[in-house]
Design a protein around this motif. Sequence first.
Motif, PDB file in Angstrom:
ATOM      1  N   UNK A 182     -48.288 -14.281  12.601  1.00  0.00           N
ATOM      2  CA  UNK A 182     -47.099 -14.975  13.112  1.00  0.00           C
ATOM      3  C   UNK A 182     -46.092 -15.237  11.992  1.00  0.00           C
ATOM      4  N   UNK A 183     -46.585 -15.411  10.777  1.00  0.00           N
ATOM      5  CA  UNK A 183     -45.702 -15.666   9.634  1.00  0.00           C
ATOM      6  C   UNK A 183     -44.992 -14.410   9.148  1.00  0.00           C
ATOM      7  N   UNK A 184     -45.439 -13.238   9.615  1.00  0.00           N
ATOM      8  CA  UNK A 184     -44.754 -12.012   9.236  1.00  0.00           C
ATOM      9  C   UNK A 184     -45.609 -10.930   8.621  1.00  0.00           C
ATOM     10  N   UNK A 185     -46.925 -11.136   8.549  1.00  0.00           N
ATOM     11  CA  UNK A 185     -47.801 -10.093   8.007  1.00  0.00           C
ATOM     12  C   UNK A 185     -47.809  -8.880   8.930  1.00  0.00           C
ATOM     13  N   UNK A 186     -47.830  -7.697   8.326  1.00  0.00           N
ATOM     14  CA  UNK A 186     -47.858  -6.457   9.115  1.00  0.00           C
ATOM     15  C   UNK A 186     -49.267  -6.078   9.536  1.00  0.00           C
ATOM     16  N   UNK A 187     -50.239  -6.409   8.720  1.00  0.00           N
ATOM     17  CA  UNK A 187     -51.634  -6.086   9.005  1.00  0.00           C
ATOM     18  C   UNK A 187     -52.511  -7.178   8.419  1.00  0.00           C
ATOM     19  N   UNK A 188     -53.754  -7.210   8.883  1.00  0.00           N
ATOM     20  CA  UNK A 188     -54.697  -8.238   8.450  1.00  0.00           C
ATOM     21  C   UNK A 188     -55.926  -7.557   7.846  1.00  0.00           C
ATOM     22  N   UNK A 189     -56.288  -8.006   6.657  1.00  0.00           N
ATOM     23  CA  UNK A 189     -57.414  -7.450   5.925  1.00  0.00           C
ATOM     24  C   UNK A 189     -58.550  -8.470   5.965  1.00  0.00           C
ATOM     25  N   UNK A 190     -59.630  -8.132   6.661  1.00  0.00           N
ATOM     26  CA  UNK A 190     -60.795  -9.009   6.747  1.00  0.00           C
ATOM     27  C   UNK A 190     -61.890  -8.452   5.835  1.00  0.00           C
ATOM     28  N   UNK A 191     -62.221  -9.205   4.805  1.00  0.00           N
ATOM     29  CA  UNK A 191     -63.259  -8.793   3.869  1.00  0.00           C
ATOM     30  C   UNK A 191     -64.598  -9.379   4.303  1.00  0.00           C
ATOM     31  N   UNK A 206     -57.779 -10.234  16.869  1.00  0.00           N
ATOM     32  CA  UNK A 206     -56.661 -10.303  15.930  1.00  0.00           C
ATOM     33  C   UNK A 206     -55.529  -9.397  16.413  1.00  0.00           C
ATOM     34  N   UNK A 207     -54.381  -9.971  16.749  1.00  0.00           N
ATOM     35  CA  UNK A 207     -53.271  -9.185  17.312  1.00  0.00           C
ATOM     36  C   UNK A 207     -52.437  -8.493  16.238  1.00  0.00           C
ATOM     37  N   UNK A 208     -53.102  -7.669  15.417  1.00  0.00           N
ATOM     38  CA  UNK A 208     -52.424  -6.960  14.335  1.00  0.00           C
ATOM     39  C   UNK A 208     -53.311  -5.801  13.904  1.00  0.00           C
ATOM     40  N   UNK A 209     -52.752  -4.789  13.268  1.00  0.00           N
ATOM     41  CA  UNK A 209     -53.585  -3.724  12.713  1.00  0.00           C
ATOM     42  C   UNK A 209     -54.624  -4.320  11.760  1.00  0.00           C
ATOM     43  N   UNK A 210     -55.884  -3.918  11.951  1.00  0.00           N
ATOM     44  CA  UNK A 210     -56.973  -4.491  11.160  1.00  0.00           C
ATOM     45  C   UNK A 210     -57.372  -3.565  10.018  1.00  0.00           C
ATOM     46  N   UNK A 211     -57.504  -4.148   8.832  1.00  0.00           N
ATOM     47  CA  UNK A 211     -57.942  -3.447   7.623  1.00  0.00           C
ATOM     48  C   UNK A 211     -59.382  -3.871   7.317  1.00  0.00           C
ATOM     49  N   UNK A 212     -60.254  -2.889   7.094  1.00  0.00           N
ATOM     50  CA  UNK A 212     -61.646  -3.141   6.741  1.00  0.00           C
ATOM     51  C   UNK A 212     -61.912  -2.543   5.360  1.00  0.00           C
ATOM     52  N   UNK A 213     -62.817  -3.162   4.615  1.00  0.00           N
ATOM     53  CA  UNK A 213     -63.195  -2.675   3.287  1.00  0.00           C
ATOM     54  C   UNK A 213     -64.447  -1.814   3.405  1.00  0.00           C
TER      55      UNK A 213
END
Length: 278
Positions: A182-191, A206-213
């Motif tokens: 909501x603050x403006x991030x384009x994607x979310x990285x969950x470690x 999570x309503x955003x493109x998800x990044x995984x490690x």
Amino acid sequence: MDVKIQAAKADRLRQLHQGPKILVLANAWDAASAIIFENTGFPAIATTSGGVAYTFGYPDGEYISRDEMLSAVARIARAVAVPVTADMEAGYGNEPRQMKDLAIALIVAGAVGLNLEDSGRDNHLTDIAVQVAKIRALRAAGAEAGVPLVINARSDAFWKLAAVEPKERFDETVKRARAYREAGADSIFVVGARDRDTIAAFVREIPAPLNILAGPGVPPVGELEALGVRRLSVGAGPMRATLALTRRIAEELRDKGTYTGFTEGGLTHDEANRIFEK
């Protein structure tokens, strides 16, 4: 610095998160690794903060200075034509003005995106309101400069709260992810998410493109793509593997006086030179 070219690269990087294919990023730690990854066909380059820190002789975790990190990002960005997104750890500060300065410095260095994590050198999670303000400041500064930085907001809650009851740490991670989006991030990285069911649950919530490690136990790329993951990072893994090889070479030379560690399977002088010919 050409603002129009960088803005186009930022748009391209943002588009790569929209599918249908997952964006796989092989994280570079110097110009040489970045060129190799680009030549292999990766459409964008991400830096690894840990890998860069090791290259400069520091441990991971914001022990390297902001200026040293930016100097490495600049060398990498100059070496490749594809978009570059920089791992800037926790941003080297908590104030919005510091984030504005960071955004401008990144753009000057040639990057068009960044990772921003919500835990710092003290190993504690940053207050959500503080992290939200940081993301908003980065978003506004990029827009003002004409280069809409691609912000990959990393939450360490699922990793750092490993001792907490599973549902609580899952919910805390989702709460943070939604606030960052909501603050403006384009994607979310969950470690820290490794198994299929947990990753699938994060994709749903999570309503955003998800990044995984990438790492032990994490499903292969094709399965992640089928689950709806939009970005995969390898972090400092390749750099650590390179360090392990270097140590094996050193130990063989010290203990046996032989050279197979670098003569068998290594590049020849001419092969290495050809990689860097322009």
